[in-house]
Write an enzyme that holds these catalytic residues in place. Structure first.
Site: not given
Ligand code: NAD
Length: 295
Positions: A87, A162, A237
């Site tokens: 997102t 979204k 966010k």
């Molecule tokens: P998270 O923080 O658990 O995962 C993000 C991952 O990206 C981490 O493991 C981090 O190490 C990795 N990362 C950071 N910088 C990086 C780089 N330069 N190269 C490669 N990897 C890198 O977050 P999440 O909960 O998995 O969410 C991911 C996305 O999905 C976000 O944009 C969030 O808004 C969206 N989202 C989350 C949810 C939820 O319920 N968690 C629901 C819908 C959408």
């Protein structure tokens, strides 16, 4: 299919594992996370992307996405598809799409709803922006990771959908919680309030499917001490993204603005970080019209 998967956090890890379980060859990269089941870890994002037919990114925000895109786009083979499921702001999504196109790649922005449980169960909903050709190429993967994919329009349209959805979600959660807190003070039993509203014109997803009152209505994080679920800081966010988008196109979104300010106050000054976004209910419970009541 040969797939690169960059960003293996709470959402990315189970999504990548589901692709591998379905028989795809998945190369993953994350600087922190360990390998999800069935995924072979690469040494860099570029290495995970090289030779892949589809590269999926699932990253925290737009600036990280732009940095990662700069790394992986030159490594991808011509005609491959870059599918970003994070997102992020609409502007970042459109910039990355333009860079991909310039490099001879296809791309989609494909943010999801359904949270961590939906990611694990393979029941996410994908909101997709990009060309029909790009959408069709990734659709079989959306079928594995999710239960529904809506092609919303050109690049950025997935993020727009979204952001609009989650602006409604934030506003509605606040409205539902303040109504429960008002009902308490009026001496109206919460169960009775639920029985009426869930079948009347005040019903909503937050009331009916994610009831923020413990022991009432749908089973939800309220029944588990407000452990997320969908964390308040993630709601903040998404609300901020909605206001950033509204400013960029000069759209009047007063309810979205108030919801953003309230979640900001809750997360940054009232200890709401790390709680589910439905913890707005105990917040309202502990307040009068002039502020916190203490105790
Ligand atoms: P998270 O923080 O658990 O995962 C993000 C991952 O990206 C981490 O493991 C981090 O190490 C990795 N990362 C950071 N910088 C990086 C780089 N330069 N190269 C490669 N990897 C890198 O977050 P999440 O909960 O998995 O969410 C991911 C996305 O999905 C976000 O944009 C969030 O808004 C969206 N989202 C989350 C949810 C939820 O319920 N968690 C629901 C819908 C959408």
């Amino acid at each position: 299919m040969k797939i690169g998967f960059v960003g293996l956090g709470n959402m990315g890890a189970p999504m990548a594992a589901n692709l591998a379980a379905a028989g795809h060859e998945v190369a993953g990269y994350d600087p922190v996370a360990s390998a999800p089941e069935g995924v072979a870890m690469a040494e860099s994002a570029a290495a995970a992307a090289s030779g892949a037919e589809v590269v999926i990114t699932m990253l925290p925000n737009g600036s990280i996405l732009r940095a990662v895109a700069r790394e992986i786009i030159p490594a991808m083979k011509k005609g491959a598809v870059l599918a970003d499921c994070s997102t992020v702001d609409v502007q970042s999504a459109r910039e990355v799409a333009a860079e991909a196109e310039e490099a001879g790649l296809l791309s989609v922005d494909a943010p999801v709803s359904g949270g961590v449980t939906g990611a694990a169960a393979g029941t996410l909903t994908f909101m997709v922006g990009g060309s029909e050709e790009a959408f069709q190429r990734v659709a079989p993967l959306f079928d594995i990771m999710g239960q529904k994919a809506v092609h919303c329009g050109a690049a950025g349209a997935g993020q727009a959908a979204k952001i609009c959805n989650n602006m409604i979600l934030g506003v509605t959660m606040i409205a539902t919680c303040e109504a429960f807190a008002l009902a308490d003070k009026l001496g109206l039993d919460r169960q009775k309030m639920y029985d009426v509203v869930s079948t009347s014109s005040g019903y909503s997803w937050t009331m009916n499917a994610y009831t923020p009152a413990p022991g009432v209505g749908a089973k939800s994080p309220a029944d588990n001490g407000y452990k997320p679920g969908f964390a308040s800081e993630l709601m903040l966010k998404d609300l901020r993204l909605s206001q950033q988008a509204a400013e960029a196109v000069d759209a009047d979104t007063p309810m979205g603005a108030v919801a953003t300010a309230l979640y900001e106050q809750f997360v940054e000054r009232e200890g709401g970080a790390g709680t589910d976004f439905s913890a707005m209910l105990p917040r309202f419970e502990a307040r009068s019209r002039s502020g916190p009541t203490g105790g």
